[in-house]
Design a protein around this motif. Structure first.
Motif, PDB file in Angstrom:
ATOM      1  N   ARG A  22       8.121   8.872  25.216  1.00 16.47           N
ATOM      2  CA  ARG A  22       7.168   7.979  25.855  1.00 16.47           C
ATOM      3  C   ARG A  22       6.243   7.371  24.809  1.00 16.47           C
ATOM      4  O   ARG A  22       6.031   7.923  23.729  1.00 16.47           O
ATOM      5  N   ASP A  23       5.668   6.232  25.151  1.00 13.52           N
ATOM      6  CA  ASP A  23       4.637   5.620  24.325  1.00 13.52           C
ATOM      7  C   ASP A  23       3.318   6.259  24.744  1.00 13.52           C
ATOM      8  O   ASP A  23       2.747   5.906  25.779  1.00 13.52           O
ATOM      9  N   ALA A 145      12.028  12.409  16.562  1.00 11.14           N
ATOM     10  CA  ALA A 145      11.791  13.704  15.934  1.00 11.14           C
ATOM     11  C   ALA A 145      10.446  14.272  16.373  1.00 11.14           C
ATOM     12  O   ALA A 145      10.313  15.476  16.638  1.00 11.14           O
ATOM     13  N   ALA A 146       9.437  13.404  16.473  1.00 14.31           N
ATOM     14  CA  ALA A 146       8.123  13.852  16.927  1.00 14.31           C
ATOM     15  C   ALA A 146       8.206  14.416  18.343  1.00 14.31           C
ATOM     16  O   ALA A 146       7.627  15.477  18.646  1.00 14.31           O
ATOM     17  N   ARG A 147       8.940  13.734  19.216  1.00 15.54           N
ATOM     18  CA  ARG A 147       9.069  14.205  20.604  1.00 15.54           C
ATOM     19  C   ARG A 147       9.729  15.569  20.649  1.00 15.54           C
ATOM     20  O   ARG A 147       9.370  16.424  21.474  1.00 15.54           O
ATOM     21  N   ALA A 148      10.687  15.819  19.767  1.00 11.68           N
ATOM     22  CA  ALA A 148      11.354  17.120  19.724  1.00 11.68           C
ATOM     23  C   ALA A 148      10.374  18.233  19.357  1.00 11.68           C
ATOM     24  O   ALA A 148      10.554  19.383  19.753  1.00 11.68           O
ATOM     25  N   VAL A 153       3.710   9.876  20.180  1.00 13.37           N
ATOM     26  CA  VAL A 153       3.533   8.706  19.319  1.00 13.37           C
ATOM     27  C   VAL A 153       3.188   7.511  20.203  1.00 13.37           C
ATOM     28  O   VAL A 153       3.822   7.289  21.230  1.00 13.37           O
ATOM     29  N   GLY A 154       2.186   6.756  19.797  1.00  9.99           N
ATOM     30  CA  GLY A 154       1.825   5.527  20.495  1.00  9.99           C
ATOM     31  C   GLY A 154       1.815   4.365  19.517  1.00  9.99           C
ATOM     32  O   GLY A 154       1.196   4.445  18.458  1.00  9.99           O
ATOM     33  N   TRP A 155       2.521   3.298  19.845  1.00  5.40           N
ATOM     34  CA  TRP A 155       2.651   2.130  18.967  1.00  5.40           C
ATOM     35  C   TRP A 155       1.630   1.089  19.415  1.00  5.40           C
ATOM     36  O   TRP A 155       1.718   0.548  20.511  1.00  5.40           O
TER      37      TRP A 155
END
Length: 212
Positions: A22-23, A145-148, A153-155
């Protein structure tokens, strides 16, 4: 070397990873361990790149004055963007949380070197923009990778590139691609926040082939 054979369970978990990416806009204040951030960058560097050029350049933005300058720029752009919508959409727009700049413990700016020597120009003669595409692939690898690791992460996509380059004083041939907010999310939802708040919904036609 023998290539690994991935199990059906792994394939299902991989699909879950994509589905739950997700964002993220709502972050906990708890910082991410530097070793984990380094590991995420290592994974991001495994992304495919045109001519093996690896044009991505990741910057940790840790100086408070620089963060404040970026946030001020975001506020200006966000206010201006709101004026572009009709009155009935402005209220909906104002209810959207379009950045986690105040909450996220980590700010990461990502640039793409326009014409790196690495790769010797392979594959770029007719499509020079493929260096930027390669950087986006790297960002998505970082994101998954961050989600794992249960990291969000937000763009922040509303920032004007040239002004960001001036604030962060990067080389002229570095093109701004993304400003990422990174940290542990306050909550998780498989439904995109923009869909949940009624801004937009997924189009099932985008899941179909176009046959020529």
């Amino acid at each position: 070397m023998t290539a690994p054979q991935f199990s059906n369970d792994f394939i299902l978990e991989l699909e879950q990873l994509f589905s739950w990416r997700r964002d993220v806009r709502h972050f906990q204040s708890k910082p991410v361990d530097n070793q984990i951030l380094d590991q995420l960058l290592s994974v991001a560097s495994l992304a495919p790149s045109v001519g093996l050029s690896q044009p991505w350049r990741y910057i940790k933005v840790e100086t408070p004055a620089l963060r404040e300058a970026i946030y001020t720029l975001f506020q200006e752009c966000n206010h201006q963007a709101a004026q572009e919508y009709a009155s009935e959409q402005q209220q909906l727009y104002s209810n959207l949380k379009l950045s986690g700049l105040n909450d996220a413990p980590h700010h990461i700016a990502v640039f793409s070197e326009a014409n790196p020597q690495q790769g010797k120009g392979l594959g770029r003669q007719t499509m020079p923009e493929t260096t930027a595409y390669s950087t986006v692939m790297s960002i998505f690898s970082f994101w998954l990778a961050a989600r794992a690791y249960n990291i969000g992460v937000g763009w922040v996509s509303i920032l004007p590139p040239e002004k960001v380059k001036l604030i962060l004083t990067v080389p002229k041939d570095w093109n701004f691609v993304a400003y990422l907010c990174v940290g542990y999310p306050q909550f998780q939802n498989i439904i995109p926040e923009l869909e949940e708040k009624g801004w937009e919904k997924r189009n099932p036609e985008r899941q179909q082939w176009i046959i020529k």
